[in-house]
Design a protein around this motif. Structure first.
Motif, PDB file in Angstrom:
ATOM      1  N   GLY A  61       0.850  -1.196   0.000  1.00 49.52           N
ATOM      2  CA  GLY A  61       0.000   0.000   0.000  1.00 49.52           C
ATOM      3  C   GLY A  61       0.876   1.233   0.000  1.00 49.52           C
ATOM      4  N   ASN A  62       0.763   2.074   1.029  1.00 47.65           N
ATOM      5  CA  ASN A  62       1.587   3.271   1.144  1.00 47.65           C
ATOM      6  C   ASN A  62       2.753   3.082   2.102  1.00 47.65           C
ATOM      7  OD1 ASN A  62       0.246   4.823  -0.713  1.00 47.65           O
ATOM      8  ND2 ASN A  62      -1.008   5.886   0.797  1.00 47.65           N
ATOM      9  N   LEU A  63       3.112   1.840   2.386  1.00 40.91           N
ATOM     10  CA  LEU A  63       4.215   1.553   3.306  1.00 40.91           C
ATOM     11  C   LEU A  63       5.355   0.860   2.581  1.00 40.91           C
ATOM     12  CD1 LEU A  63       2.266   0.144   6.371  1.00 40.91           C
ATOM     13  CD2 LEU A  63       3.196   2.449   6.121  1.00 40.91           C
ATOM     14  N   ILE A  64       6.603   1.172   3.008  1.00 45.40           N
ATOM     15  CA  ILE A  64       7.783   0.418   2.581  1.00 45.40           C
ATOM     16  C   ILE A  64       8.334  -0.263   3.822  1.00 45.40           C
ATOM     17  CG2 ILE A  64       9.235   2.497   2.787  1.00 45.40           C
ATOM     18  CD1 ILE A  64       9.951  -0.449   0.421  1.00 45.40           C
ATOM     19  N   GLU A  65       8.607  -1.560   3.694  1.00 42.12           N
ATOM     20  CA  GLU A  65       9.169  -2.334   4.800  1.00 42.12           C
ATOM     21  C   GLU A  65      10.625  -2.623   4.501  1.00 42.12           C
ATOM     22  OE1 GLU A  65       7.131  -5.620   7.182  1.00 42.12           O
ATOM     23  OE2 GLU A  65       8.402  -6.714   5.762  1.00 42.12           O
ATOM     24  N   CYS A  66      11.508  -2.226   5.410  1.00 44.23           N
ATOM     25  CA  CYS A  66      12.941  -2.489   5.254  1.00 44.23           C
ATOM     26  C   CYS A  66      13.195  -3.998   5.284  1.00 44.23           C
ATOM     27  CB  CYS A  66      13.715  -1.794   6.374  1.00 44.23           C
ATOM     28  SG  CYS A  66      15.493  -2.132   6.308  1.00 44.23           S
ATOM     29  N   PRO A  67      14.051  -4.495   4.385  1.00 50.14           N
ATOM     30  CA  PRO A  67      14.292  -5.935   4.330  1.00 50.14           C
ATOM     31  C   PRO A  67      15.130  -6.472   5.495  1.00 50.14           C
ATOM     32  CG  PRO A  67      15.713  -4.816   2.777  1.00 50.14           C
ATOM     33  CD  PRO A  67      14.789  -3.777   3.346  1.00 50.14           C
ATOM     34  N   LYS A  68      15.797  -5.617   6.242  1.00 49.23           N
ATOM     35  CA  LYS A  68      16.694  -6.102   7.298  1.00 49.23           C
ATOM     36  C   LYS A  68      15.956  -6.410   8.604  1.00 49.23           C
ATOM     37  CE  LYS A  68      20.702  -6.894   9.278  1.00 49.23           C
ATOM     38  NZ  LYS A  68      21.491  -8.066   8.975  1.00 49.23           N
ATOM     39  N   ARG A  72       9.069  -0.064   9.204  1.00 46.22           N
ATOM     40  CA  ARG A  72       8.223   0.444   8.121  1.00 46.22           C
ATOM     41  C   ARG A  72       8.167   1.961   8.123  1.00 46.22           C
ATOM     42  NH1 ARG A  72       3.098  -3.736   8.504  1.00 46.22           N
ATOM     43  NH2 ARG A  72       4.302  -5.583   7.932  1.00 46.22           N
ATOM     44  N   PHE A  73       8.024   2.510   6.913  1.00 41.30           N
ATOM     45  CA  PHE A  73       7.873   3.952   6.706  1.00 41.30           C
ATOM     46  C   PHE A  73       6.644   4.201   5.839  1.00 41.30           C
ATOM     47  CE2 PHE A  73      12.423   3.133   7.017  1.00 41.30           C
ATOM     48  CZ  PHE A  73      12.857   4.091   7.926  1.00 41.30           C
ATOM     49  N   ASP A  74       5.989   5.337   6.087  1.00 41.24           N
ATOM     50  CA  ASP A  74       4.936   5.809   5.200  1.00 41.24           C
ATOM     51  C   ASP A  74       5.616   6.381   3.959  1.00 41.24           C
ATOM     52  OD1 ASP A  74       1.980   6.657   4.915  1.00 41.24           O
ATOM     53  OD2 ASP A  74       3.121   8.495   4.507  1.00 41.24           O
ATOM     54  N   PRO A  76       4.488   8.274   1.259  1.00 40.72           N
ATOM     55  CA  PRO A  76       4.296   9.690   0.886  1.00 40.72           C
ATOM     56  C   PRO A  76       4.966  10.686   1.829  1.00 40.72           C
ATOM     57  CG  PRO A  76       2.237   8.491   0.673  1.00 40.72           C
ATOM     58  CD  PRO A  76       3.205   7.582   1.379  1.00 40.72           C
ATOM     59  N   THR A  77       5.008  10.376   3.135  1.00 38.64           N
ATOM     60  CA  THR A  77       5.536  11.355   4.101  1.00 38.64           C
ATOM     61  C   THR A  77       6.922  11.005   4.619  1.00 38.64           C
ATOM     62  OG1 THR A  77       4.601  10.229   6.028  1.00 38.64           O
ATOM     63  CG2 THR A  77       3.186  11.845   4.888  1.00 38.64           C
ATOM     64  N   GLY A  78       7.331   9.743   4.508  1.00 36.79           N
ATOM     65  CA  GLY A  78       8.595   9.294   5.072  1.00 36.79           C
ATOM     66  C   GLY A  78       8.536   9.019   6.568  1.00 36.79           C
ATOM     67  N   GLN A  79       7.360   9.162   7.155  1.00 35.32           N
ATOM     68  CA  GLN A  79       7.225   8.990   8.606  1.00 35.32           C
ATOM     69  C   GLN A  79       7.507   7.545   9.023  1.00 35.32           C
ATOM     70  OE1 GLN A  79       3.250   9.580  10.149  1.00 35.32           O
ATOM     71  NE2 GLN A  79       4.032  10.063  12.167  1.00 35.32           N
ATOM     72  N   ALA A  80       8.333   7.383  10.065  1.00 37.68           N
ATOM     73  CA  ALA A  80       8.608   6.068  10.639  1.00 37.68           C
ATOM     74  C   ALA A  80       7.324   5.526  11.247  1.00 37.68           C
ATOM     75  CB  ALA A  80       9.698   6.177  11.692  1.00 37.68           C
ATOM     76  N   LYS A  81       6.967   4.277  10.887  1.00 38.65           N
ATOM     77  CA  LYS A  81       5.687   3.721  11.313  1.00 38.65           C
ATOM     78  C   LYS A  81       5.804   2.483  12.182  1.00 38.65           C
ATOM     79  CE  LYS A  81       2.199   5.465   9.618  1.00 38.65           C
ATOM     80  NZ  LYS A  81       1.386   6.478  10.314  1.00 38.65           N
ATOM     81  N   ARG A  82       6.947   1.786  12.144  1.00 37.70           N
ATOM     82  CA  ARG A  82       7.061   0.570  12.952  1.00 37.70           C
ATOM     83  C   ARG A  82       8.507   0.358  13.361  1.00 37.70           C
ATOM     84  NH1 ARG A  82       5.200  -5.381  10.973  1.00 37.70           N
ATOM     85  NH2 ARG A  82       7.376  -5.904  10.734  1.00 37.70           N
ATOM     86  N   ALA A  83       8.713   0.073  14.634  1.00 42.64           N
ATOM     87  CA  ALA A  83      10.050  -0.186  15.174  1.00 42.64           C
ATOM     88  C   ALA A  83      10.687  -1.335  14.403  1.00 42.64           C
ATOM     89  CB  ALA A  83       9.943  -0.517  16.651  1.00 42.64           C
ATOM     90  N   PRO A  84      12.011  -1.322  14.303  1.00 41.71           N
ATOM     91  CA  PRO A  84      12.935  -0.504  15.066  1.00 41.71           C
ATOM     92  C   PRO A  84      13.200   0.887  14.485  1.00 41.71           C
ATOM     93  CG  PRO A  84      14.179  -2.034  13.738  1.00 41.71           C
ATOM     94  CD  PRO A  84      12.716  -2.336  13.506  1.00 41.71           C
ATOM     95  N   VAL A  85      12.600   1.242  13.363  1.00 36.89           N
ATOM     96  CA  VAL A  85      12.881   2.579  12.837  1.00 36.89           C
ATOM     97  C   VAL A  85      12.163   3.635  13.675  1.00 36.89           C
ATOM     98  CG1 VAL A  85      13.295   1.774  10.487  1.00 36.89           C
ATOM     99  CG2 VAL A  85      11.025   2.533  11.128  1.00 36.89           C
ATOM    100  N   CYS A  86      12.870   4.732  13.947  1.00 32.38           N
ATOM    101  CA  CYS A  86      12.263   5.816  14.719  1.00 32.38           C
ATOM    102  C   CYS A  86      12.609   7.180  14.120  1.00 32.38           C
ATOM    103  CB  CYS A  86      12.664   5.739  16.185  1.00 32.38           C
ATOM    104  SG  CYS A  86      14.420   5.750  16.454  1.00 32.38           S
TER     105      CYS A  86
END
Length: 105
Positions: A61-68, A72-74, A76-86
Motif C-alpha cells: 500500500g503506502n508503506l515500505i518495509e525495510c528488508p533487514k 516500516r515507513f509511510d 508519501p511522508t517518510g514517517q517512521a511507522k514501525r520499530a525498530p525505525v524511529c
C-alpha cells in the motif's frame, strides 16, 4: 520542501505497480516508489535504522518495509511507522513528464 533541481530518475514503466527501485545520483542513493494507486514518490534510499537499501524492501500500500529488520515507513511522508525505525525518511517531490519520473533534489 526542496527548491533544488529536477533530475530524471527513470521511465514510468521501469517501476511496477506497488514496487520500488534504486536510483543513484552522484554520491547519493534514492528509492523511487510506485504505489498500488499508481502514484510515484521518492525518498532517501537507505533505511534510517541501519542503512539497508530500501529498494530491496517490500511495498505494501503506502508503506515500505525495510528488508533487514522489518521497520516500516509511510511512503508519501517518510514517517517512521514501525520499530525498530524511529527516524523519518527524507522525501522528495516527484513529477512525471513524457513518461519519465523526475525527482527534485
Amino acid at each position: 520542501m526542496s527548491n533544488g533541481i529536477w533530475i530524471e530518475a527513470c521511465e514510468v514503466d521501469d517501476i511496477e505497480v506497488e514496487d520500488v527501485i534504486r536510483f543513484d545520483h552522484e554520491d547519493r542513493t534514492f528509492a523511487i516508489y510506485r504505489t498500488e494507486k499508481g502514484d510515484f514518490f521518492a525518498s532517501d534510499g537507505y533505511c534510517t535504522h541501519e542503512k539497508f537499501h530500501l529498494s530491496n524492501g517490500l511495498v505494501m500500500g503506502n508503506l515500505i518495509e525495510c528488508p533487514k529488520h522489518n521497520g516500516r515507513f509511510d511512503i508519501p511522508t517518510g514517517q517512521a511507522k514501525r520499530a525498530p525505525v524511529c527516524v523519518d525518511l527524507k522525501t522528495y517531490p516527484v513529477k512525471i513528464e513524457d513518461d519519465k519520473v523526475f525527482i527534485q533534489i
